[in-house]
Each structure stands twice: as structure tokens, then as C-alpha cells.
Design a protein around this motif. Structure first.
Motif, mmCIF file in Angstrom:
data_model
loop_
_atom_site.group_PDB
_atom_site.id
_atom_site.type_symbol
_atom_site.label_atom_id
_atom_site.label_comp_id
_atom_site.label_asym_id
_atom_site.label_seq_id
_atom_site.Cartn_x
_atom_site.Cartn_y
_atom_site.Cartn_z
ATOM 1 N N MET A 1 0.822 -1.200 0.000
ATOM 2 C CA MET A 1 0.000 0.000 0.000
ATOM 3 C C MET A 1 0.862 1.257 0.000
ATOM 4 O O MET A 1 0.548 2.232 -0.680
ATOM 5 C CB MET A 1 -0.934 -0.004 1.216
ATOM 6 N N ALA A 2 1.951 1.219 0.751
ATOM 7 C CA ALA A 2 2.832 2.389 0.803
ATOM 8 C C ALA A 2 3.414 2.687 -0.572
ATOM 9 O O ALA A 2 3.473 3.852 -1.004
ATOM 10 C CB ALA A 2 3.943 2.154 1.816
ATOM 11 N N GLN A 4 2.131 1.920 -3.459
ATOM 12 C CA GLN A 4 1.084 2.406 -4.348
ATOM 13 C C GLN A 4 0.705 3.849 -4.027
ATOM 14 O O GLN A 4 0.387 4.630 -4.926
ATOM 15 C CB GLN A 4 -0.151 1.504 -4.245
ATOM 16 N N ILE A 5 0.728 4.196 -2.746
ATOM 17 C CA ILE A 5 0.428 5.582 -2.352
ATOM 18 C C ILE A 5 1.420 6.538 -3.007
ATOM 19 O O ILE A 5 1.041 7.591 -3.538
ATOM 20 C CB ILE A 5 0.456 5.721 -0.816
ATOM 21 N N ASP A 8 0.619 6.800 -6.674
ATOM 22 C CA ASP A 8 -0.615 7.535 -6.967
ATOM 23 C C ASP A 8 -0.493 9.028 -6.707
ATOM 24 O O ASP A 8 -0.991 9.848 -7.498
ATOM 25 C CB ASP A 8 -1.766 6.963 -6.124
ATOM 26 N N ARG A 9 0.184 9.403 -5.594
ATOM 27 C CA ARG A 9 0.189 10.813 -5.193
ATOM 28 C C ARG A 9 1.286 11.624 -5.869
ATOM 29 O O ARG A 9 1.207 12.851 -5.951
ATOM 30 C CB ARG A 9 0.319 10.906 -3.674
ATOM 31 N N LEU A 118 -6.560 4.966 6.101
ATOM 32 C CA LEU A 118 -5.798 5.315 4.907
ATOM 33 C C LEU A 118 -5.171 6.697 5.030
ATOM 34 O O LEU A 118 -4.022 6.902 4.609
ATOM 35 C CB LEU A 118 -6.710 5.263 3.671
ATOM 36 N N GLU A 122 -1.251 7.441 4.586
ATOM 37 C CA GLU A 122 -0.757 8.386 3.571
ATOM 38 C C GLU A 122 0.152 9.434 4.198
ATOM 39 O O GLU A 122 1.198 9.776 3.644
ATOM 40 C CB GLU A 122 -1.932 9.061 2.857
#
Length: 235
Positions: A1-2, A4-5, A8-9, A118, A122
């Protein structure tokens, strides 16, 4: 998840470069008077950067230190490691440093993953300034080494000046020391004669002859192994 964050950001908080135990920032050095001289600080503050490219576990990076995420900002490639269980091992870090590449570690190992939302994740991944540090930053390291070289030159110059002033003081004080020594020359000569080995031996013989009975009685109360220590001369 990290990972992908980050993908994405497309932005990331970079930490300040604070040196290391081997490269304290600022560098310090002690002069011949025991004074600590502080060098120039490498000024690399924390900053938020925009990422122009993000690649997760990019296979184009050297296989022996492939990062979790390879990103690019205005300074070029940046290798990002996400720590959850294990830190980056020293061998991997040294290889990255030897290749002159930037590497950053984001430490998520202390996050309470149970019930973590989340938004908190983030923030921890992208913006928290306390959970990340530089593993390799060639530009900062080069600047530190330049500052260290300058500091060594400065302290060497200080030490030369200190030595020169000390020698000048010695020369100024020499006549006074000579006059004082002349005043006490008879006493110094008497002390020299008293401390001569033959004079000490004569006194020891005199004392032994005078106090032989007392010495014998004292020695009889000590283990034989200590007799030689008792008669060992002390200055």
C-alpha cells in the motif's frame, strides 16, 4: 500500500541531511589546546518534492540493491526503501553509496497497523518528517568532505600559530628561568647529590645497620614472597 500511495500521489517529503556518526554535521575537530573547533554545516533542509516518475520495484536498477520504489524528482533518480520489518542492510547501503546514488528509507515499523486508516498511512508514507532518513546522498557527502578538509586545514593553521606563540613565550621566559635557577643552584646541586644512586645506597646501608633488629622483626611477620617488594626502592 505504501508503494502504491507514492505511485498515486506523485509527491514525497524528503528529510534534512543530518550527517551520521561517521560524518557529524557540522564536523568538529580538537586543536592542540584541547578546544573544539566547529566546521561548516551542510545545509540540506527537509523539503516536499514533486515526483515526475515513479516505478515500483524497477528491474532496471542493479539487482543487488533494487529498491522498493524508484522515483524521479528535479535532482534525478531517488531510490526509496519502505521499512516495515527489516532495515536496509549495511552491504546494500554501501553498494548504493559506492554507485553514487541517492537512497531514502521510510520507516513504517512503528505504525499501529491494527485499525490504521488510509489518511494516517498516507501521512506516514508521504509527509511525516520524523520517520525517514537518508541512507545515501552523494552531494551532501561530498559537501561534508569538503567542509571536513577545510576544517582540518583551519585547525592545522591554528596549531601552528599556537606552537609559534608557545615558542615565543619560551624565549621570553628563558632569561627569567635562568635567573631563578641561578638563585637556587646550591639547593639544586644538593638535591642532585642526595638523589645520586651511590648516596641512596649509602643511606640504605646506614639505615639497615642501625635498624637491623627492627627490620628483621618486621620481615618475620610478612610472607617471604613480599620481602623483595619491601626492599624495592621507590622514587
Amino acid at each position: 500500500m505504501a508503494k502504491q500511495i507514492i505511485a498515486d500521489r506523485r509527491e514525497l517529503q524528503l528529510p534534512a541531511w543530518n550527517g551520521s556518526p561517521e560524518m557529524p554535521n557540522p564536523p568538529t575537530r580538537v586543536n592542540s589546546l584541547g578546544e573544539t573547533v566547529i566546521g561548516i554545516t551542510v545545509d540540506l533542509p527537509a523539503r516536499l518534492v514533486e515526483l515526475t516518475a515513479v516505478s515500483i520495484e524497477d528491474r532496471g536498477v542493479a539487482a543487488d540493491y533494487r529498491p522498493d520504489v524508484l522515483v524521479r524528482d528535479r535532482e534525478g533518480d531517488l531510490l526509496v526503501e519502505i521499512r516495515v520489518c527489516h532495515r536496509v542492510d549495511p552491504l546494500k547501503q554501501r553498494r548504493v553509496q559506492a554507485d553514487g546514488r541517492r537512497m531514502l528509507e521510510i520507516d513504517l515499523s512503528k505504525l499501529p497497523f491494527e485499525g490504521l486508516d488510509l489518511a494516517s498511512l498516507e501521512h506516514a508514507v508521504l509527509y511525516d518528517t520524523k520517520n525517514r532518513h537518508w541512507l545515501s546522498h552523494p552531494a551532501a557527502t561530498e559537501a561534508w568532505r569538503a567542509n571536513w578538509t577545510s576544517l582540518k586545514s583551519l585547525v592545522a593553521a591554528m596549531d601552528r600559530g599556537i606552537s609559534a606563540r608557545h615558542q615565543e613565550q619560551e624565549l621570553r621566559d628563558a632569561p627569567l628561568r635562568a635567573r631563578l635557577r641561578a638563585l637556587h643552584a646550591p639547593d639544586l646541586e644538593r638535591l642532585r647529590n642526595l638523589a645520586a644512586p651511590e648516596a641512596r645506597a649509602a643511606r640504605d646501608a646506614e639505615f639497615m645497620a642501625r635498624d637491623a633488629a627492627v627490620v628483621g622483626e618486621a620481615l618475620s611477620q610478612l610472607p617471604a614472597a613480599l620481602h623483595s617488594a619491601v626492599f624495592c626502592p621507590h622514587v
